[in-house]
Each structure stands twice: as structure tokens, then as C-alpha cells.
Scaffold this motif. Structure first.
Motif, PDB file in Angstrom:
ATOM      1  N   PHE A 163       0.846  -1.189   0.000  1.00 49.33           N
ATOM      2  CA  PHE A 163       0.000   0.000   0.000  1.00 49.33           C
ATOM      3  C   PHE A 163       0.879   1.236   0.000  1.00 49.33           C
ATOM      4  N   PHE A 164       0.315   2.340  -0.458  1.00 46.14           N
ATOM      5  CA  PHE A 164       0.910   3.650  -0.233  1.00 46.14           C
ATOM      6  C   PHE A 164      -0.182   4.555   0.308  1.00 46.14           C
ATOM      7  N   VAL A 165       0.196   5.677   0.881  1.00 48.24           N
ATOM      8  CA  VAL A 165      -0.764   6.479   1.632  1.00 48.24           C
ATOM      9  C   VAL A 165      -0.692   7.955   1.252  1.00 48.24           C
ATOM     10  N   ALA A 166      -1.783   8.646   1.534  1.00 52.93           N
ATOM     11  CA  ALA A 166      -1.840  10.101   1.368  1.00 52.93           C
ATOM     12  C   ALA A 166      -2.914  10.646   2.297  1.00 52.93           C
ATOM     13  N   PRO A 167      -2.715  11.848   2.847  1.00 53.97           N
ATOM     14  CA  PRO A 167      -3.734  12.454   3.706  1.00 53.97           C
ATOM     15  C   PRO A 167      -4.708  13.280   2.861  1.00 53.97           C
ATOM     16  N   VAL A 168      -5.924  12.787   2.733  1.00 58.47           N
ATOM     17  CA  VAL A 168      -6.964  13.503   1.985  1.00 58.47           C
ATOM     18  C   VAL A 168      -7.930  14.076   3.024  1.00 58.47           C
ATOM     19  N   PRO A 169      -7.941  15.383   3.245  1.00 55.45           N
ATOM     20  CA  PRO A 169      -8.707  15.955   4.357  1.00 55.45           C
ATOM     21  C   PRO A 169     -10.166  15.528   4.413  1.00 55.45           C
ATOM     22  N   THR A 170     -10.818  15.426   3.273  1.00 53.13           N
ATOM     23  CA  THR A 170     -12.239  15.085   3.274  1.00 53.13           C
ATOM     24  C   THR A 170     -12.500  13.664   3.746  1.00 53.13           C
ATOM     25  N   TYR A 171     -11.542  12.761   3.558  1.00 53.71           N
ATOM     26  CA  TYR A 171     -11.741  11.373   3.963  1.00 53.71           C
ATOM     27  C   TYR A 171     -11.333  11.243   5.425  1.00 53.71           C
ATOM     28  N   TYR A 172     -12.290  11.459   6.280  1.00 51.07           N
ATOM     29  CA  TYR A 172     -12.106  11.562   7.724  1.00 51.07           C
ATOM     30  C   TYR A 172     -11.418  10.331   8.303  1.00 51.07           C
ATOM     31  N   GLY A 173     -10.456  10.571   9.205  1.00 54.47           N
ATOM     32  CA  GLY A 173      -9.861   9.474   9.958  1.00 54.47           C
ATOM     33  C   GLY A 173      -8.384   9.272   9.753  1.00 54.47           C
ATOM     34  N   GLY A 174      -7.713  10.158   9.005  1.00 62.09           N
ATOM     35  CA  GLY A 174      -6.273  10.016   8.822  1.00 62.09           C
ATOM     36  C   GLY A 174      -5.909   9.618   7.411  1.00 62.09           C
ATOM     37  N   PHE A 175      -4.800   8.890   7.290  1.00 62.21           N
ATOM     38  CA  PHE A 175      -4.305   8.490   5.983  1.00 62.21           C
ATOM     39  C   PHE A 175      -5.355   7.730   5.177  1.00 62.21           C
ATOM     40  N   MET A 176      -5.438   8.030   3.883  1.00 58.38           N
ATOM     41  CA  MET A 176      -6.120   7.189   2.912  1.00 58.38           C
ATOM     42  C   MET A 176      -5.102   6.186   2.380  1.00 58.38           C
ATOM     43  N   ALA A 177      -5.508   4.928   2.253  1.00 60.75           N
ATOM     44  CA  ALA A 177      -4.616   3.896   1.726  1.00 60.75           C
ATOM     45  C   ALA A 177      -4.977   3.572   0.282  1.00 60.75           C
ATOM     46  N   PHE A 178      -3.948   3.337  -0.501  1.00 59.51           N
ATOM     47  CA  PHE A 178      -4.109   2.891  -1.885  1.00 59.51           C
ATOM     48  C   PHE A 178      -3.448   1.526  -2.028  1.00 59.51           C
ATOM     49  N   GLY A 179      -4.190   0.569  -2.552  1.00 63.07           N
ATOM     50  CA  GLY A 179      -3.615  -0.756  -2.765  1.00 63.07           C
ATOM     51  C   GLY A 179      -2.649  -0.749  -3.938  1.00 63.07           C
ATOM     52  N   TRP A 180      -1.610  -1.557  -3.821  1.00 63.52           N
ATOM     53  CA  TRP A 180      -0.554  -1.656  -4.831  1.00 63.52           C
ATOM     54  C   TRP A 180      -0.290  -3.135  -5.097  1.00 63.52           C
ATOM     55  N   ALA A 181      -0.361  -3.549  -6.352  1.00 65.18           N
ATOM     56  CA  ALA A 181      -0.141  -4.957  -6.673  1.00 65.18           C
ATOM     57  C   ALA A 181       0.521  -5.086  -8.040  1.00 65.18           C
ATOM     58  N   THR A 182       1.602  -5.852  -8.088  1.00 58.93           N
ATOM     59  CA  THR A 182       2.350  -6.085  -9.320  1.00 58.93           C
ATOM     60  C   THR A 182       3.204  -7.323  -9.123  1.00 58.93           C
ATOM     61  N   ASP A 183       3.691  -7.882 -10.212  1.00 63.17           N
ATOM     62  CA  ASP A 183       4.620  -8.998 -10.105  1.00 63.17           C
ATOM     63  C   ASP A 183       6.071  -8.542 -10.210  1.00 63.17           C
ATOM     64  N   ASP A 184       6.296  -7.242 -10.350  1.00 67.89           N
ATOM     65  CA  ASP A 184       7.648  -6.687 -10.431  1.00 67.89           C
ATOM     66  C   ASP A 184       7.903  -5.829  -9.193  1.00 67.89           C
ATOM     67  N   ALA A 185       8.563  -6.424  -8.208  1.00 66.76           N
ATOM     68  CA  ALA A 185       8.773  -5.735  -6.937  1.00 66.76           C
ATOM     69  C   ALA A 185       9.648  -4.495  -7.082  1.00 66.76           C
ATOM     70  N   ALA A 186      10.458  -4.419  -8.135  1.00 65.26           N
ATOM     71  CA  ALA A 186      11.339  -3.267  -8.318  1.00 65.26           C
ATOM     72  C   ALA A 186      10.554  -1.988  -8.559  1.00 65.26           C
TER      73      ALA A 186
END
Length: 287
Positions: A216-239
Motif C-alpha cells: 500500500f501507499f498512503v496520502a492524507p486527503v482531508p475530506t476522507y475523515y480518519g487520517g491516511f487514505m490507503a491505496f492498494g498496490w499490486a504487481t509482479d515486479d517488486a522493483a
């Protein structure tokens, strides 16, 4: 309390936004939709009692969900967006000159039409770009049936209830993987972990069973109450998750992007998850 819009996403906490002029309120074929003005956030759209986007801070969410995977990939030509009816994510995807085609699949045509009418600043003409393809269809069915492949797939969904619930299933993630070209990346909207820990945990388990690198990676979106918003990240290339700030900085400059939140340094830092998220994941996704 009259004059206020109260979000109903969580059972134990809530946020309220002052309602100025109500520009539109109706039930579409699928959802209850309201668009209103707020003195601080500008125009606001909510679906089924949940704030979806605001003119004031949409740039944080859309820049991160769009720019992070595309710049990490480095050569994305075909991008698929599932959801994203307001057009903000489509706009950011098309800011990349290397993107040849951006296909957006939205289940509710009313969301697109009303966003163009009442929230034009969010899409900023993206729907008129000749590289944009709008498909009004069920996103799950589309990824299951389309023969096309994509370098990046972005899931800009509502929370996992109502029409958006199926976009959090392992079957949907498996179908997305089948549509990814080699070295492709899947990114998803994954809620606010402090208030939705099970969503984070279950998504990680499902993605981890399908992809070599799920995090996951994160960002603070003020409207989305409760702290960091999480974004899922998925790939077969870890680099791809470990691009340096220098690599990203070069790609960012070459693309000529103008941003209000995203920077190459924030790109790299966004993958550093706070301890409470790692605890939710059982220590996973730390590397």
C-alpha cells in the motif's frame, strides 16, 4: 441539524459539512446522489451518504492514485480506470503524454453527466480528450470479458458497500491481473485504515495471493475523515515499488506535470507505512 450534511459511513463517528446551495439531489438508477456547495471545500459530491469528492482537496487523491503507478511503471501506454465517474482520475492519467489510451469504465452514467455539469473543474475537459474512452458498464464484467490488456489498472471505487462492494473481491482482483500486460500495476482505493482496518487486511490477503508484490501507499486527503487514505498496490515486479526519487524526478520532469500535492519525494515516502498499518497487516508489506 439543518444546513449540514452528515456522512453516515461509520457507525461510531461522523463528519459534517456545511451545506450551502444544493445544486442537485436525486436518486440515480443505482445510488442516492447529492451535489452541494461548501464555503471551504467548494462543490461536494456525495453518494449514499458518503462524501466522494470535493473541489477543495480532490487533487490529493487523484494525483496520488494516477501519478504514482504511471511514473513507477515508466512506460504506460494503455491505462484502465474502473469507476472514477467524476473524471478527476481520468484527467490526471491523460496528463501523461506517453499514455495513448485511457479507458474508463463507470457503472452509473448519471455520475458522469452530473459531474460534467456541476463539477467541471474536476475533470477539466478530460472526457473530450481523443485518447479517452468512456464505457458505461459493470467494471467487474468488463475486466472479466474484455480481450484487451493494460499497463496500469486503477480502481477508483466507492467503499465496499452498494455497487462498489464487488470491486474488493478476490475474483475481481484475479480478473484484473489477467488483464495486465507484463510488468503491469494494479492500484486500488483502499479506505482509511484507522477506521477501516479489516478492509486493509482483507485486501492485502487477497492481493497477496495473486501478486508477487502486494502493498500500500498512503496520502492524507482531508475530506476522507480518519487520517491516511490507503491505496492498494499490486504487481509482479517488486522493483517498481522501489524506484528512487531520482528516477521518479526524471520521469516527472519529462512528463511536464504540474501538481498541487504530488512530488517525486512524496511518491517515494508514501510507501513508508506507519506502524499501526503494519500491525494491521501483521508486519507484512514492510519491505
Amino acid at each position: 441539524m439543518s444546513g449540514w450534511y452528515t456522512e453516515t459511513l461509520y457507525p461510531d463517528v461522523a463528519q459534517r459539512l456545511r451545506m450551502g446551495t444544493v445544486l442537485h439531489r436525486d436518486r440515480t438508477g443505482l445510488q442516492d446522489l447529492v451535489i452541494f456547495e461548501n464555503p471551504l471545500l467548494g462543490r461536494v459530491m456525495a453518494l449514499d451518504g458518503v462524501i466522494q469528492t470535493t473541489e477543495g482537496d480532490e487533487h490529493v487523491y487523484h494525483e496520488m492514485l494516477g501519478h504514482v503507478p504511471i511514473l513507477a511503471h515508466g512506460a504506460a501506454r494503455r491505462v484502465l480506470i474502473i469507476g472514477g465517474g467524476d473524471g478527476g482520475l481520468l484527467r490526471r492519467v491523460l496528463e501523461h503524454p506517453g499514455v495513448e489510451r485511457a479507458t474508463m469504465v463507470e457503472i452509473d452514467r448519471s455520475v458522469v453527466d452530473l459531474s460534467i455539469e456541476y463539477l467541471p473543474a474536476i475533470s477539466a475537459g478530460a472526457f473530450d480528450d481523443p485518447r479517452a474512452e468512456l464505457v458505461i458498464a459493470d467494471g467487474c464484467r468488463f475486466v472479466k470479458e474484455t480481450p484487451e490488456s493494460f499497463d496500469v489498472i486503477l480502481v477508483d471505487s466507492t467503499d465496499p458497500h452498494g455497487p462498489g462492494a464487488v470491486l474488493f473481491t478476490e475474483e475481481f482482483y484475479r480478473d484484473c491481473k489477467a488483464r495486465l500486460a507484463p510488468g503491469g500495476i494494479l492500484c486500488t482505493q483502499n479506505g482509511v485504515p484507522f477506521l477501516q482496518p479489516e478492509e486493509l487486511r482483507s485486501s492485502h490477503q487477497r492481493l497477496g495471493r495473486l501478486f508477487a508484490d502486494a502493498s500500500f501507499f498512503v496520502a492524507p486527503v482531508p475530506t476522507y475523515y480518519g487520517g491516511f487514505m490507503a491505496f492498494g498496490w499490486a504487481t509482479d515486479d517488486a522493483a517498481l515499488r522501489r524506484r528512487t526519487a531520482g528516477e521518479i524526478r526524471g520521469r516527472f520532469a519529462a512528463a511536464g506535470l504540474k501538481t498541487r500535492y504530488y512530488t517525486p519525494d512524496i511518491h517515494v515516502a508514501s510507501f513508508a507505512l506507519p506502524a499501526f498499518m503494519l500491525d494491521i497487516l501483521g508486519g507484512a508489506a514492510a519491505g
